[in-house]
Design a protein around this motif. Structure first.
Motif, PDB file in Angstrom:
ATOM      1  N   SER A  30       0.857  -1.174   0.000  1.00 42.06           N
ATOM      2  CA  SER A  30       0.000   0.000   0.000  1.00 42.06           C
ATOM      3  C   SER A  30       0.897   1.228   0.000  1.00 42.06           C
ATOM      4  CB  SER A  30      -0.882  -0.020   1.240  1.00 42.06           C
ATOM      5  OG  SER A  30      -1.483   1.224   1.431  1.00 42.06           O
ATOM      6  N   THR A  32       0.413   4.392   0.298  1.00 42.57           N
ATOM      7  CA  THR A  32       0.228   5.405   1.334  1.00 42.57           C
ATOM      8  C   THR A  32       0.837   4.966   2.657  1.00 42.57           C
ATOM      9  OG1 THR A  32      -1.836   6.062   0.285  1.00 42.57           O
ATOM     10  CG2 THR A  32      -1.464   6.796   2.518  1.00 42.57           C
ATOM     11  N   LEU A  33       0.531   3.733   3.032  1.00 43.29           N
ATOM     12  CA  LEU A  33       1.083   3.243   4.291  1.00 43.29           C
ATOM     13  C   LEU A  33       2.597   3.156   4.190  1.00 43.29           C
ATOM     14  CD1 LEU A  33       0.706   2.192   7.083  1.00 43.29           C
ATOM     15  CD2 LEU A  33       0.246  -0.073   6.160  1.00 43.29           C
ATOM     16  N   TYR A  68       1.834  16.477   5.652  1.00 42.78           N
ATOM     17  CA  TYR A  68       0.834  16.925   6.608  1.00 42.78           C
ATOM     18  C   TYR A  68      -0.224  15.853   6.810  1.00 42.78           C
ATOM     19  CZ  TYR A  68       2.516  21.675   6.927  1.00 42.78           C
ATOM     20  OH  TYR A  68       3.276  22.770   7.202  1.00 42.78           O
ATOM     21  N   ARG A  69      -0.709  15.332   5.688  1.00 39.91           N
ATOM     22  CA  ARG A  69      -1.751  14.313   5.802  1.00 39.91           C
ATOM     23  C   ARG A  69      -1.253  13.100   6.571  1.00 39.91           C
ATOM     24  NH1 ARG A  69      -3.156  14.140  -0.330  1.00 39.91           N
ATOM     25  NH2 ARG A  69      -1.159  15.199  -0.244  1.00 39.91           N
ATOM     26  N   GLY A  72      -0.786  13.410  10.426  1.00 39.17           N
ATOM     27  CA  GLY A  72      -1.989  13.396  11.264  1.00 39.17           C
ATOM     28  C   GLY A  72      -2.154  12.131  12.075  1.00 39.17           C
ATOM     29  N   PRO A  73      -2.358  11.012  11.418  1.00 37.63           N
ATOM     30  CA  PRO A  73      -2.546   9.762  12.159  1.00 37.63           C
ATOM     31  C   PRO A  73      -1.352   9.404  13.038  1.00 37.63           C
ATOM     32  CG  PRO A  73      -3.194   9.498   9.865  1.00 37.63           C
ATOM     33  CD  PRO A  73      -2.563  10.843   9.975  1.00 37.63           C
ATOM     34  N   SER A  76      -1.598  11.532  16.133  1.00 41.46           N
ATOM     35  CA  SER A  76      -2.716  11.262  17.047  1.00 41.46           C
ATOM     36  C   SER A  76      -2.455  10.009  17.873  1.00 41.46           C
ATOM     37  CB  SER A  76      -4.014  11.122  16.273  1.00 41.46           C
ATOM     38  OG  SER A  76      -4.095   9.844  15.679  1.00 41.46           O
ATOM     39  N   ARG A  77      -1.573   9.163  17.390  1.00 43.99           N
ATOM     40  CA  ARG A  77      -1.225   7.976  18.170  1.00 43.99           C
ATOM     41  C   ARG A  77       0.029   8.186  18.997  1.00 43.99           C
ATOM     42  NH1 ARG A  77      -3.920   6.692  14.239  1.00 43.99           N
ATOM     43  NH2 ARG A  77      -5.421   4.997  14.179  1.00 43.99           N
TER      44      ARG A  77
ATOM     45  N   SER B   4      -4.916   8.069  23.868  1.00 42.77           N
ATOM     46  CA  SER B   4      -4.091   8.865  22.973  1.00 42.77           C
ATOM     47  C   SER B   4      -4.834  10.094  22.473  1.00 42.77           C
ATOM     48  CB  SER B   4      -3.640   8.023  21.785  1.00 42.77           C
ATOM     49  OG  SER B   4      -4.774   7.469  21.159  1.00 42.77           O
ATOM     50  N   ARG B   7      -5.611  14.656  23.418  1.00 44.25           N
ATOM     51  CA  ARG B   7      -4.746  15.758  23.035  1.00 44.25           C
ATOM     52  C   ARG B   7      -5.492  17.047  23.240  1.00 44.25           C
ATOM     53  NH1 ARG B   7       0.161  16.805  21.857  1.00 44.25           N
ATOM     54  NH2 ARG B   7       0.121  17.219  19.667  1.00 44.25           N
ATOM     55  N   GLU B  28      -6.280  17.033   9.712  1.00 42.17           N
ATOM     56  CA  GLU B  28      -5.598  16.444   8.572  1.00 42.17           C
ATOM     57  C   GLU B  28      -5.461  14.960   8.805  1.00 42.17           C
ATOM     58  OE1 GLU B  28      -4.949  17.379   5.839  1.00 42.17           O
ATOM     59  OE2 GLU B  28      -4.503  19.512   5.757  1.00 42.17           O
ATOM     60  N   SER B  29      -5.933  14.197   7.906  1.00 43.78           N
ATOM     61  CA  SER B  29      -5.786  12.773   8.134  1.00 43.78           C
ATOM     62  C   SER B  29      -5.752  12.001   6.819  1.00 43.78           C
ATOM     63  CB  SER B  29      -6.914  12.260   9.018  1.00 43.78           C
ATOM     64  OG  SER B  29      -8.030  11.916   8.244  1.00 43.78           O
ATOM     65  N   SER B  30      -5.165  10.857   6.919  1.00 43.08           N
ATOM     66  CA  SER B  30      -5.058   9.979   5.769  1.00 43.08           C
ATOM     67  C   SER B  30      -5.700   8.642   6.135  1.00 43.08           C
ATOM     68  CB  SER B  30      -3.580   9.794   5.418  1.00 43.08           C
ATOM     69  OG  SER B  30      -3.411   8.680   4.595  1.00 43.08           O
ATOM     70  N   THR B  32      -5.894   5.699   4.752  1.00 40.59           N
ATOM     71  CA  THR B  32      -5.129   4.462   4.617  1.00 40.59           C
ATOM     72  C   THR B  32      -4.131   4.308   5.755  1.00 40.59           C
ATOM     73  OG1 THR B  32      -5.319   4.619   2.231  1.00 40.59           O
ATOM     74  CG2 THR B  32      -3.665   3.141   3.098  1.00 40.59           C
ATOM     75  N   LEU B  33      -3.405   5.379   6.016  1.00 39.66           N
ATOM     76  CA  LEU B  33      -2.434   5.310   7.104  1.00 39.66           C
ATOM     77  C   LEU B  33      -3.148   5.096   8.424  1.00 39.66           C
ATOM     78  CD1 LEU B  33       0.421   5.461   8.086  1.00 39.66           C
ATOM     79  CD2 LEU B  33       0.271   7.945   8.099  1.00 39.66           C
ATOM     80  N   GLU B  34      -4.256   5.787   8.561  1.00 37.10           N
ATOM     81  CA  GLU B  34      -5.074   5.609   9.762  1.00 37.10           C
ATOM     82  C   GLU B  34      -5.396   4.125   9.964  1.00 37.10           C
ATOM     83  OE1 GLU B  34      -6.308   8.579  11.333  1.00 37.10           O
ATOM     84  OE2 GLU B  34      -6.874   7.276  12.995  1.00 37.10           O
ATOM     85  N   GLY B  36      -3.903   1.568   8.610  1.00 37.37           N
ATOM     86  CA  GLY B  36      -2.675   0.802   8.809  1.00 37.37           C
ATOM     87  C   GLY B  36      -2.226   0.852  10.259  1.00 37.37           C
ATOM     88  N   LEU B  37      -2.313   2.033  10.856  1.00 37.54           N
ATOM     89  CA  LEU B  37      -1.892   2.160  12.242  1.00 37.54           C
ATOM     90  C   LEU B  37      -2.901   1.511  13.174  1.00 37.54           C
ATOM     91  CD1 LEU B  37      -0.457   5.781  12.156  1.00 37.54           C
ATOM     92  CD2 LEU B  37       0.764   3.612  12.085  1.00 37.54           C
ATOM     93  N   ASN B  38      -4.165   1.586  12.791  1.00 37.01           N
ATOM     94  CA  ASN B  38      -5.162   0.854  13.567  1.00 37.01           C
ATOM     95  C   ASN B  38      -4.827  -0.632  13.566  1.00 37.01           C
ATOM     96  OD1 ASN B  38      -6.753   2.916  14.439  1.00 37.01           O
ATOM     97  ND2 ASN B  38      -8.259   2.744  12.798  1.00 37.01           N
ATOM     98  N   LEU B  40      -1.885  -1.970  13.223  1.00 35.79           N
ATOM     99  CA  LEU B  40      -0.739  -2.178  14.101  1.00 35.79           C
ATOM    100  C   LEU B  40      -1.183  -2.193  15.555  1.00 35.79           C
ATOM    101  CD1 LEU B  40       2.301  -2.421  14.476  1.00 35.79           C
ATOM    102  CD2 LEU B  40       2.460   0.061  14.401  1.00 35.79           C
ATOM    103  N   GLN B  41      -2.060  -1.274  15.879  1.00 29.89           N
ATOM    104  CA  GLN B  41      -2.543  -1.198  17.250  1.00 29.89           C
ATOM    105  C   GLN B  41      -3.357  -2.426  17.625  1.00 29.89           C
ATOM    106  OE1 GLN B  41      -3.465   2.708  18.038  1.00 29.89           O
ATOM    107  NE2 GLN B  41      -3.855   2.433  20.214  1.00 29.89           N
ATOM    108  N   LEU B  70      -2.219  -3.819   3.682  1.00 31.55           N
ATOM    109  CA  LEU B  70      -1.642  -3.016   4.752  1.00 31.55           C
ATOM    110  C   LEU B  70      -0.528  -3.767   5.474  1.00 31.55           C
ATOM    111  CD1 LEU B  70      -4.952  -1.571   6.227  1.00 31.55           C
ATOM    112  CD2 LEU B  70      -3.313  -0.429   4.746  1.00 31.55           C
TER     113      LEU B  70
END
Lengths: 233, 233
Positions: A30, A32-33, A68-69, A72-73, A76-77, B4, B7, B28-30, B32-34, B36-38, B40-41, B70
Motif C-alpha cells: 500500500s 500510502t502506508l 501533513y496528511r 496526522g494519524p 494522534s497515536r 491517545s 490531546r 488532517e488525516s489519511s 489508509t495510514l489511519e 494501517g496504524l489501527n 498495528l494497534q 496493509l
DNA sequence: GCGCGGTGTTCGTTTTACGGACACTTTTGT
DNA sequence: ACAAAAGTGTCCGTAAAACGAACACCGCGC
C-alpha cells in the motif's frame, strides 16, 4: 517473512496461470502506508537534528501536503510529536515496545519449556538492550525437587554471565558458552545466542545448581535457540 | 482509541516564540495510514491471543484484502510478523523504541540544564519501565567545585530513591519527594513526577552531597517537570 | 524595501486503495 | 469417513482517497 515450514495456502503451484510477464511476484503493498512508515522511519533516523516538514518531504520524496496528511494519524497515536516546526519521535513508540515483549515471550515459551523439562533446570530468554541484558522469560522445570529460581526482568551487563556474554557471541568460534558462579555463587550456566532474527540480540540460557554436562546440554541449548529464532522470525 | 486522543486541542506552547501563526486545529488525516496504524494497534492490543487476518479485518473494520495490503509495509519493516496464520508484533518496534530515548533526552535537556545550573547540583530525568526506573538523562552543573556524578542508564526499583518513588506519585498529596542516602550513603535527593505526557511515567530529580533546602528546591523541581512535560507533549 | 525559506490549506485530477468475488486448503463436526 | 465450515491468498472493476501544484501567509536576513 513467513519462513515458517507450513505454508498454508498453495502458492507454490502456479498451475492456473495466464500471467504473461509476471512483473512483480504479487507485490502486496500500500503506497500510502508505505510512505507513512517511511516518514516515521525518517523521523526516527534523525537522532539529534530534528527534521522540519520540508526536510521530511524531501527525504521521503513526497509533497509537503502529503507529509501533513500522513503526520496526522502518526501524531494522534503519539508516534511522532511536533515541537514547534520540528518533528520528533513520540512516546507512543514506547507504549508499543511495552507490548512487544509479552508477545515475544509468549512466542518463545514453548521452546523454552521443552528445554527446561528436558534438562531439569531453569531456562531463560535474555535480550540485550544497549549494553545491558535483561531476562524477559523464565521457565522452571515442573518435575524437579530443586531448581534455581530466576526472576524475570533481571538485568546485568552483557559482559557478565553466560547469557550476557552469549548475546554477542561471534558467528565463528564456540557455539555456546558456560559460566560458573558469575552472577550467583554456586550457579552453573550454559547459554547460546539466538541468531537469524533481524534486530534482536538475545540468548537462551540454562541455570543449574550443579555442574551441567556441557557436551550434553550445549547442543540442546543451541537447538532451542534455533527453535526460538524460528518462532520469532 | 485509548487515551491517545487526549490531546488538548489548544496548543500548549508556553515556549516563547517559534509558533508561526495561529495553529488551526485542522483535522488532517489519511485514511489508509489511519487504518494501517489501527491495524498495528490491533496487533499490539492482542497480548496473548494472536489474531488471524480475518480477526484483524473484523477488528479494524476493513476487508481482508485490505489487511493483506496493509500488512505488506508493516511486515517489511518488521513492525509485525506472521507466525503461520497468526499475526504478532515484530522487533522493528524495539528498534524504534531504541531511537526514541535519545530524542527524548535531547528534548528534555535544556530544562534539566537550567535546573542544574540554578541549584548547583546534579539533575537527572528518570523513566519507569515496568517496576524499574532508569536514568535516561543526567546533567551536572558547570560551576561547582564538587557535585555528584550520576551515570546515565542507572537502574533501580521504582520503590527506591526519590526519583523512583516520584514517578508514581499520586495526583494529590505532596508535590515532590525527598530522600536521604537511599541509593547512595551521603546523597540527598529531591524529585517530582513529570505529569501530563500520555504513556510516560517519569520524574526529574536533584542529587546533592549536602542537604538540600526542600522548600527552595522542591518548587524548582516541580517547575522543571512542567517544562519537561511541555517539551515532550 | 524585497527576496528567501519556512508553514498551512485549498482544489481539480488521477492514481490508489477498496471490497466482493473466486479458487483453494485445512480444520471441525456429526 | 466425508461434508461443511472457516480459513488463506488473489483477482477484478469501480469509486473514493490521496496526490501535488498553487496559493496565502509569516519571520528573517542580505
Amino acid at each position: 517473512m513467513s519462513t515458517s515450514s507450513a505454508r498454508p495456502a498453495g502458492d507454490p503451484t502456479p498451475e492456473p496461470e495466464r500471467e504473461p510477464a509476471g512483473a512483480t511476484p504479487t507485490k502486496e503493498s500500500s503506497l500510502t502506508l508505505e510512505r507513512g512508515l517511511n516518514l516515521l522511519q525518517a523521523v526516527a533516523d534523525a537522532d539529534s537534528e530534528a527534521p522540519t516538514i520540508s526536510d521530511l518531504a524531501n527525504i521521503v520524496g513526497v509533497s509537503r501536503a502529503a507529509v501533513y496528511r500522513l503526520l496526522g494519524p502518526l501524531q494522534s497515536r503519539g508516534l511522532v510529536r511536533r515541537e514547534g516546526s520540528k518533528v520528533r519521535l513520540g512516546l507512543g513508540v514506547l507504549w508499543l515496545a511495552g507490548k512487544v515483549v509479552p508477545q515475544l515471550r509468549f512466542a518463545a515459551l514453548p521452546a523454552l519449556r521443552a528445554l527446561a523439562e528436558r534438562v531439569g533446570a531453569t531456562v531463560h530468554l535474555t535480550v540485550a538492550d544497549g549494553n545491558e541484558a535483561q531476562a524477559i522469560a523464565v521457565v522452571e522445570p515442573s518435575w524437579t525437587s530443586y531448581h534455581v529460581a530466576y526472576r524475570v526482568g533481571t538485568r546485568h551487563s552483557v559482559q557478565r554471565g553466560a547469557a550476557g556474554r552469549a548475546v554477542d557471541l561471534s558467528e565463528e568460534g564456540p557455539k555456546w558458552i558456560t559460566s560458573v558462579g558469575e552472577l550467583q555463587p554456586g550457579a552453573y550456566g550454559v547459554a547460546a545466542p539466538v541468531r537469524g532474527v533481524a534486530g534482536l540480540r538475545a540468548s537462551v540460557g540454562v541455570i543449574a545448581m550443579e555442574p551441567l554436562s556441557p557436551d550434553e546440554v550445549g547442543p540442546l541449548v543451541v537447538r532451542t535457540c534455533s527453535a526460538v529464532a524460528d518462532a520469532l522470525g
